[in-house]
Design an enzyme around this catalytic site. Sequence first.
Site, short mmCIF file in Angstrom:
data_model
loop_
_atom_site.label_atom_id
_atom_site.label_comp_id
_atom_site.label_asym_id
_atom_site.label_seq_id
_atom_site.Cartn_x
_atom_site.Cartn_y
_atom_site.Cartn_z
N ARG A 72 0.70 -1.32 0.02
CA ARG A 72 0.23 0.15 0.11
C ARG A 72 0.88 1.36 0.10
O ARG A 72 1.13 1.70 -1.01
CB ARG A 72 -0.99 0.02 1.31
CG ARG A 72 -2.04 0.86 1.08
CD ARG A 72 -1.99 2.43 1.31
NE ARG A 72 -1.40 2.57 2.92
CZ ARG A 72 -1.09 3.70 3.28
NH1 ARG A 72 -0.79 4.72 2.63
NH2 ARG A 72 -0.83 3.71 4.76
N GLU A 103 -4.53 10.37 10.34
CA GLU A 103 -3.42 11.05 9.29
C GLU A 103 -3.10 12.23 10.04
O GLU A 103 -3.74 13.09 10.37
CB GLU A 103 -4.25 11.12 8.10
CG GLU A 103 -3.37 11.37 6.92
CD GLU A 103 -3.85 11.64 5.67
OE1 GLU A 103 -5.18 11.75 5.54
OE2 GLU A 103 -3.02 11.89 4.56
N HIS A 140 3.15 4.49 12.60
CA HIS A 140 3.57 4.46 11.56
C HIS A 140 4.58 5.60 11.09
O HIS A 140 4.26 6.63 10.76
CB HIS A 140 2.25 4.93 10.47
CG HIS A 140 2.51 4.67 9.19
ND1 HIS A 140 2.16 3.72 8.38
CD2 HIS A 140 2.79 5.80 8.22
CE1 HIS A 140 1.96 4.04 7.06
NE2 HIS A 140 2.44 5.17 6.84
N HIS A 185 7.72 7.54 8.94
CA HIS A 185 8.30 7.79 7.52
C HIS A 185 9.86 8.36 7.64
O HIS A 185 10.23 8.83 8.79
CB HIS A 185 7.26 8.83 6.75
CG HIS A 185 6.40 8.30 6.33
ND1 HIS A 185 6.58 7.94 4.80
CD2 HIS A 185 5.01 8.05 6.47
CE1 HIS A 185 5.40 7.53 4.43
NE2 HIS A 185 4.39 7.36 5.49
#
Length: 516
Positions: free
Chosen positions: A16, A146, A207, A209
């Site tokens: 994804r 998000e 999550h 990055h």
Amino acid sequence: MSTQSRHIQLMDTTLRDGEQTQGVSYAPDEKLSIAKALLQALQVDRIEVASARVSEGEKHAVKQINDWARKEGFDGRVEVLGFVDHTLSVDWILEAGGSVINLLTKGSEKHCRDQLGKTLQQHVDDILKTVDYALSKGLTVNVYLEDWSNGYRDNRNYVFALMDSLQRNGINHFMLPDTLGVMSPEEVFENLSDMCNRYPELQFDFHPHNDYGLATANAMAAVRAGINSIHCTINCLGERAGNASLAQVSVVLRDKMDMELSINESHLMPTSHLVENFSGKRVAANAPIIGTDVFTQTAGIHADGDQKGGLYKSKLVPERFSRIHSYALGKMSGKASLKKNLELLELDLSEENQKKVLARIVKLGDSKQTITTEDLPFIIADVLESKNYQHIKLINCSITSGFELESTVSLRVDVNGKRHVASGCGNGGFDAFIDAINKVMKLHDYTLPELLDYEVRIPKGGHTSALTECVITWDCDNHKRKTRGVHSNQVFAAILAALRIINIQLHEKKQNGEPS
Ligand SMILES: CC(=O)SCCNC(=O)CCNC(=O)[C@H](O)C(C)(C)COP(=O)(O)OP(=O)(O)OC[C@H]1O[C@@H](n2cnc3c(N)ncnc32)[C@H](O)[C@@H]1OP(=O)(O)O
């Protein structure tokens, strides 16, 4: 919080977020192959395989994965990102045979206001509609917040109000993304500790990055703060600078924090190769754990230390990852580097001859040439003026190539004293050469191995008239071998590399007493 050993789940999102890497798009069958490698071989806990509503092709891919996962007992471990759109994403996931939705909600006031144009209350109402619909259809619901990292920094009361409205609605995991990879390990620890303390009953995922190159460090900080699930990808793929590398996170959490993970480390390399092939994104040679060069000692002193009881050994031993140490040959080689390569090739040389060969290696290295282990027998034969190593000799060869024209080759070659003339055609000069040489070698009961990789380069700062070097990687019965050729014409550089692998294998045949 706790650094006590506990099980940490990894949720892999190569299929994804990894597909949001610029230029990456997987075909349905490729997605299925990667999903199988992740769940079955690598033993990842959960995988996220797509965003809902993207396309019909994507739905077909997700359906294939779900059908396979159900049959193999991996149901409930395949997840799909969905949107706050009441029925649309849920129906899409159901049509694709899915059982888990990772609902993308807005974790920052700014995104809620400026992208959706909604108040928090309107957004919560929309989310609950989608959550209730998903639950009524039997889906497991996880929720992404998000842009949580920016949202938390700018207005954490928004985040708390969102969480308070959602926490008792049957949501399984709350996924907290550092969407733009802007957090430091200190911020991750502080903010996630706060979230865990405020909502001790809830399950959180982190999550990360990699925009600042901090994804792995941030994953460690998250685990220290009490988080039990980390998102990552194979080969650090993902939007912009990518997500956290699964190889790095899994190994670091084991080695530096004593955490338990289900990952089978011996499958990190094969899975990385699979994703490299399907994504078309090359892994840097020095990428930790999975890079081609990370278990190669270049300096002679290091090779010497390895001989004297593993003085340069750490927990990161290559055998852990089904890999082996190698010792580079070049201007920084010493006698220990040469010895290690001779051992690998099972070659025996006197001290005197080793000195001569080493001097030649250093000289070649000084002129910027790449020296592979497979080159070594040739260098030895050359230095020691051995004549019985030349099994194939190209006497002459002409190649014609043209725009929109098939290339042709005609050649004259000597194989073990027999002269042959052959011609061939193909898609480019090298392909035409392979066609011609295969015709000759068939008569000697020999077939060229499959080509795995083909790299042409010129020395740094070179120009169009410079020498080119071609390094070819061959698949010799599942064993990789590299040969190289150097010539001013890049096709001839490749031809020389091909002749070299033929020579090596003819020599081995001769040594094994096989006819040639
Ligand atoms: C964390 C992440 O990485 S998020 C990644 C999410 N995944 C993707 O974006 C997958 C690829 N995307 C797509 O294929 C398409 O964008 C689709 C099919 C999802 C939607 O396509 P479109 O309908 O053409 O809309 P578009 O791409 O312009 O998306 C913007 C719309 O989504 C809305 N939107 C943004 N976030 C969300 C959300 N979490 N839930 C619902 N709608 C949202 C925007 O407000 C905008 O709506 P508007 O047009 O009414 O202003």
